[in-house]
Structures are given as C-alpha cells and as structure tokens.
Motif scaffolding. Structure first.
Motif, mmCIF file in Angstrom:
data_model
loop_
_atom_site.group_PDB
_atom_site.id
_atom_site.type_symbol
_atom_site.label_atom_id
_atom_site.label_comp_id
_atom_site.label_asym_id
_atom_site.label_seq_id
_atom_site.Cartn_x
_atom_site.Cartn_y
_atom_site.Cartn_z
ATOM 1 N N ALA A 5 -13.123 47.408 16.350
ATOM 2 C CA ALA A 5 -13.356 45.839 16.660
ATOM 3 C C ALA A 5 -12.465 45.640 17.750
ATOM 4 C CB ALA A 5 -13.310 45.067 15.536
ATOM 5 N N ASN A 8 -13.865 47.179 21.049
ATOM 6 C CA ASN A 8 -14.894 46.767 21.413
ATOM 7 C C ASN A 8 -14.658 45.463 22.067
ATOM 8 O OD1 ASN A 8 -16.429 49.220 20.344
ATOM 9 N ND2 ASN A 8 -17.265 48.098 18.516
ATOM 10 N N LYS A 9 -13.597 44.778 21.455
ATOM 11 C CA LYS A 9 -13.643 43.162 22.036
ATOM 12 C C LYS A 9 -12.978 43.488 23.632
ATOM 13 C CE LYS A 9 -9.926 41.131 20.515
ATOM 14 N NZ LYS A 9 -9.023 40.499 19.463
ATOM 15 N N LYS A 24 -31.480 37.334 20.476
ATOM 16 C CA LYS A 24 -30.409 36.748 19.617
ATOM 17 C C LYS A 24 -29.745 37.547 18.707
ATOM 18 C CE LYS A 24 -31.443 31.949 19.900
ATOM 19 N NZ LYS A 24 -32.342 30.831 19.392
ATOM 20 N N GLY A 28 -26.118 39.229 18.309
ATOM 21 C CA GLY A 28 -25.518 38.905 16.989
ATOM 22 C C GLY A 28 -24.850 40.136 16.602
ATOM 23 N N LEU A 29 -25.652 41.233 16.455
ATOM 24 C CA LEU A 29 -25.124 42.492 16.152
ATOM 25 C C LEU A 29 -24.132 43.015 16.848
ATOM 26 C CD1 LEU A 29 -25.833 45.243 14.374
ATOM 27 C CD2 LEU A 29 -27.287 45.720 16.410
ATOM 28 N N ALA A 31 -22.065 41.072 18.731
ATOM 29 C CA ALA A 31 -20.729 40.343 18.632
ATOM 30 C C ALA A 31 -19.962 40.666 17.306
ATOM 31 C CB ALA A 31 -21.252 38.642 18.419
ATOM 32 N N LYS A 32 -20.969 40.930 16.210
ATOM 33 C CA LYS A 32 -20.372 41.207 14.966
ATOM 34 C C LYS A 32 -19.560 42.532 15.079
ATOM 35 C CE LYS A 32 -23.594 39.015 11.880
ATOM 36 N NZ LYS A 32 -24.958 39.109 11.073
ATOM 37 N N SER A 33 -20.035 43.340 15.784
ATOM 38 C CA SER A 33 -19.393 44.694 16.238
ATOM 39 C C SER A 33 -17.984 44.726 16.949
ATOM 40 C CB SER A 33 -20.132 45.612 16.704
ATOM 41 O OG SER A 33 -21.433 45.997 15.670
ATOM 42 N N GLY A 34 -17.855 43.217 17.435
ATOM 43 C CA GLY A 34 -16.635 43.002 18.396
ATOM 44 C C GLY A 34 -16.699 43.236 19.739
ATOM 45 N N TYR A 35 -17.989 43.222 20.253
ATOM 46 C CA TYR A 35 -18.130 43.164 21.789
ATOM 47 C C TYR A 35 -17.999 41.700 22.246
ATOM 48 C CZ TYR A 35 -19.787 48.134 21.352
ATOM 49 O OH TYR A 35 -19.583 49.442 20.968
ATOM 50 N N ASN A 36 -17.624 41.579 23.501
ATOM 51 C CA ASN A 36 -17.827 40.439 24.126
ATOM 52 C C ASN A 36 -19.194 40.410 24.706
ATOM 53 O OD1 ASN A 36 -17.154 37.925 25.625
ATOM 54 N ND2 ASN A 36 -16.607 39.075 27.278
#
Length: 134
Positions: A5, A8-9, A24, A28-29, A31-36
């Motif tokens: 995470a 990925n961020k 969406k 969402g997938l 974002a939950k995995s930590g990407y911007n």
C-alpha cells in the motif's frame, strides 16, 4: 521494506471509462490497493485532468472504445505530454490488441480484480517482488 500500500500510494493512475459503473468499480479497487486515482468519464475530460495534474501520472488505464475520443487517440495525445506514462487499454473487444502502439498493453473485459492488480503492478512497479516471483 515499505508495504504494498505504501509503494502504491506513490503511484498515480488515471482511470478513464464512459461506463460510470466500470469506472467507479476500477477506481475503488485501485484506491483500496493504495493507489492515487484520478478519474474521467471521457477522453476530453481525461486530457483536462492530465494537464491540470502537476505530479506524475504513472499509468493511463482507459477503455478502448469511447465516443468522440477513443482510448488509442487519448493515449496518443497524453503520451505526447507525458512520454513516460504507461498505457493499459481495456475492452470487451479483443481485436483491439491488434492496433496497439509498441509498449502499450491490453486487458480484455471482463477481468477479475486480481488480474488487473497484478498487471498494473507489473507495469508501474516492475521491480517489486510478487507472489509469483521465484
């Protein structure tokens, strides 16, 4: 060693799809995995987001076939201003693979989340160890 995470961020993905439910879900997938995640519902909106975003965009994840500006045309325009961006086009039409530029990638819809995440990780963090590494 930083977590997945945390790695990925530091990565930004521009998700473009004219189908709001797909956009969406994918956003969402990721974002939950930590990407911007940046999103756009059209090629024109994606170009505007790309020009307005001051930081790097590591990956363009776009639908292949969209009204007005196709995924290929969008990718061509974005790579002129962001030559290091990775391109992943997705479509329910697998023949789209035949017209990709060198270095661009294709993902057929439908796909499973793990397939998308593994492909993206390999594209934008190729040196990151995965569970598939020897």
């Amino acid at each position: 060693m930083p977590s997945t995470a945390e790695l990925n961020k530091q990565k930004t993905i521009l998700v473009v799809d004219d189908d709001q439910s797909i956009m969406k879900f994918v956003a969402g997938l990721l974002a939950k995995s930590g990407y911007n995640v940046l999103t756009a519902s059209s090629g024109a909106a994606a170009l505007t987001k790309s020009h307005a975003h001051e930081g790097d965009i590591d990956l363009l994840l776009s639908d292949f076939q969209m009204p007005e500006l196709s995924g290929v045309d969008l990718a061509t325009k974005i790579t002129h201003t962001r030559p290091h961006i990775k391109v992943l086009l997705m479509s329910g039409f697998p023949e789209g693979m035949l017209v990709l530029n060198e270095g661009w990638h294709f993902l057929a819809k439908p796909f499973v989340p793990s397939q998308l995440l593994t492909l993206i990780s390999g594209l934008i963090t190729p040196d990151k160890p995965t569970r598939f590494a020897a």
